[in-house]
Design a protein around this motif. Sequence first.
Motif, PDB file in Angstrom:
ATOM      1  N   VAL A  67     -14.096  -5.925  12.143  1.00 15.69           N
ATOM      2  CA  VAL A  67     -15.024  -5.435  12.933  1.00 15.69           C
ATOM      3  C   VAL A  67     -14.339  -4.741  14.264  1.00 15.69           C
ATOM      4  O   VAL A  67     -13.369  -5.336  14.645  1.00 15.69           O
ATOM      5  CB  VAL A  67     -15.891  -6.626  13.417  1.00 15.69           C
ATOM      6  CG1 VAL A  67     -16.762  -6.326  14.630  1.00 15.69           C
ATOM      7  CG2 VAL A  67     -16.461  -7.290  12.382  1.00 15.69           C
ATOM      8  N   ALA A  68     -14.887  -3.470  14.539  1.00 17.32           N
ATOM      9  CA  ALA A  68     -13.938  -2.655  15.249  1.00 17.32           C
ATOM     10  C   ALA A  68     -14.774  -2.810  16.779  1.00 17.32           C
ATOM     11  O   ALA A  68     -14.434  -3.278  17.833  1.00 17.32           O
ATOM     12  CB  ALA A  68     -14.170  -1.021  15.010  1.00 17.32           C
ATOM     13  N   THR A  69     -16.118  -2.744  16.491  1.00 20.17           N
ATOM     14  CA  THR A  69     -17.005  -2.688  17.695  1.00 20.17           C
ATOM     15  C   THR A  69     -18.303  -3.626  17.569  1.00 20.17           C
ATOM     16  O   THR A  69     -18.723  -3.511  16.344  1.00 20.17           O
ATOM     17  CB  THR A  69     -17.396  -1.471  18.626  1.00 20.17           C
ATOM     18  OG1 THR A  69     -18.085  -0.536  17.537  1.00 20.17           O
ATOM     19  CG2 THR A  69     -16.058  -0.570  18.677  1.00 20.17           C
ATOM     20  N   GLY A  70     -18.875  -4.216  18.401  1.00 25.89           N
ATOM     21  CA  GLY A  70     -20.145  -4.905  18.274  1.00 25.89           C
ATOM     22  C   GLY A  70     -20.193  -6.186  17.763  1.00 25.89           C
ATOM     23  O   GLY A  70     -19.063  -6.810  17.641  1.00 25.89           O
ATOM     24  N   THR A  71     -21.048  -6.933  17.926  1.00 28.48           N
ATOM     25  CA  THR A  71     -21.464  -8.214  17.394  1.00 28.48           C
ATOM     26  C   THR A  71     -22.623  -8.478  16.536  1.00 28.48           C
ATOM     27  O   THR A  71     -23.564  -7.604  16.399  1.00 28.48           O
ATOM     28  CB  THR A  71     -21.504  -9.133  18.755  1.00 28.48           C
ATOM     29  OG1 THR A  71     -22.642  -8.646  19.555  1.00 28.48           O
ATOM     30  CG2 THR A  71     -20.451  -9.176  19.565  1.00 28.48           C
ATOM     31  N   GLY A  72     -22.631  -9.508  15.849  1.00 26.42           N
ATOM     32  CA  GLY A  72     -24.018  -9.723  15.176  1.00 26.42           C
ATOM     33  C   GLY A  72     -23.817 -10.825  14.242  1.00 26.42           C
ATOM     34  O   GLY A  72     -23.147 -11.714  14.287  1.00 26.42           O
ATOM     35  N   THR A  73     -24.553 -11.089  13.000  1.00 24.43           N
ATOM     36  CA  THR A  73     -24.732 -12.009  12.214  1.00 24.43           C
ATOM     37  C   THR A  73     -24.400 -11.326  10.703  1.00 24.43           C
ATOM     38  O   THR A  73     -25.082 -10.363  10.512  1.00 24.43           O
ATOM     39  CB  THR A  73     -25.981 -12.668  12.133  1.00 24.43           C
ATOM     40  OG1 THR A  73     -26.037 -13.258  13.622  1.00 24.43           O
ATOM     41  CG2 THR A  73     -25.909 -13.956  11.336  1.00 24.43           C
ATOM     42  N   PHE A  74     -23.667 -12.020   9.813  1.00 28.69           N
ATOM     43  CA  PHE A  74     -23.364 -11.353   8.755  1.00 28.69           C
ATOM     44  C   PHE A  74     -23.783 -12.423   7.662  1.00 28.69           C
ATOM     45  O   PHE A  74     -23.410 -13.846   7.836  1.00 28.69           O
ATOM     46  CB  PHE A  74     -21.818 -11.169   8.525  1.00 28.69           C
ATOM     47  CG  PHE A  74     -21.276 -10.748   7.350  1.00 28.69           C
ATOM     48  CD1 PHE A  74     -21.453  -9.457   6.734  1.00 28.69           C
ATOM     49  CD2 PHE A  74     -20.352 -11.419   6.334  1.00 28.69           C
ATOM     50  CE1 PHE A  74     -20.905  -8.991   5.722  1.00 28.69           C
ATOM     51  CE2 PHE A  74     -19.673 -11.254   5.159  1.00 28.69           C
ATOM     52  CZ  PHE A  74     -20.115  -9.878   4.655  1.00 28.69           C
ATOM     53  N   SER A  75     -24.301 -12.146   6.601  1.00 24.82           N
ATOM     54  CA  SER A  75     -24.424 -13.283   5.351  1.00 24.82           C
ATOM     55  C   SER A  75     -23.759 -12.763   4.152  1.00 24.82           C
ATOM     56  O   SER A  75     -23.535 -11.322   3.769  1.00 24.82           O
ATOM     57  CB  SER A  75     -25.896 -13.063   5.099  1.00 24.82           C
ATOM     58  OG  SER A  75     -26.540 -11.665   4.425  1.00 24.82           O
ATOM     59  N   ARG A  76     -23.041 -13.729   3.609  1.00 26.61           N
ATOM     60  CA  ARG A  76     -22.395 -13.490   2.315  1.00 26.61           C
ATOM     61  C   ARG A  76     -22.761 -14.553   1.507  1.00 26.61           C
ATOM     62  O   ARG A  76     -22.785 -15.889   1.673  1.00 26.61           O
ATOM     63  CB  ARG A  76     -20.746 -13.712   2.646  1.00 26.61           C
ATOM     64  CG  ARG A  76     -20.131 -13.686   1.418  1.00 26.61           C
ATOM     65  CD  ARG A  76     -18.622 -13.704   1.492  1.00 26.61           C
ATOM     66  NE  ARG A  76     -18.335 -15.172   1.629  1.00 26.61           N
ATOM     67  CZ  ARG A  76     -17.200 -15.605   1.302  1.00 26.61           C
ATOM     68  NH1 ARG A  76     -16.036 -14.867   1.247  1.00 26.61           N
ATOM     69  NH2 ARG A  76     -17.072 -16.982   1.373  1.00 26.61           N
TER      70      ARG A  76
END
Length: 136
Positions: free
Chosen positions: A77-86
């Motif tokens: 991740v270079a910039t930003g935030t959030g939620t990731f699903s795997r």
Amino acid sequence: MTGKTDNTKSAQTSAARTTSARSSDVVRHPFSDVARQLTEAAPFDVVFETPEVTVELYAPVGIDKQKPHERDELYIVATGTGTFSRGDELVPFGPGDLLFVPAHVPHRFESFTDDFKVWVIFYGDVRFKETGAHPK
């Protein structure tokens, strides 16, 4: 993501970069230069490619439309935030985080800020699904 970049020019620029890239070359692709190439219609740009590894910058807009891939991949991740699903996992992410996805595992960035950009590294051999079917 300015939305002003000509997609043909971006594709040609990417092709020029990847054609000359070699695993032994010293290659520098400043984040800001690559990020300017991205648009909603073209949310990724391949910056380095050899038979062993492909590196791109990816910046989805609104929704992440990707599907499972045939190679293992790393996200940085270079910039930003959030939620990731795997698969069945759901994890928060932020700048500097490293996310791993094995080939063929469903995954996506479920939610993310407008400034979200991530380096993507595909590596290793293409792995076929256990069904034995080969991609076309």
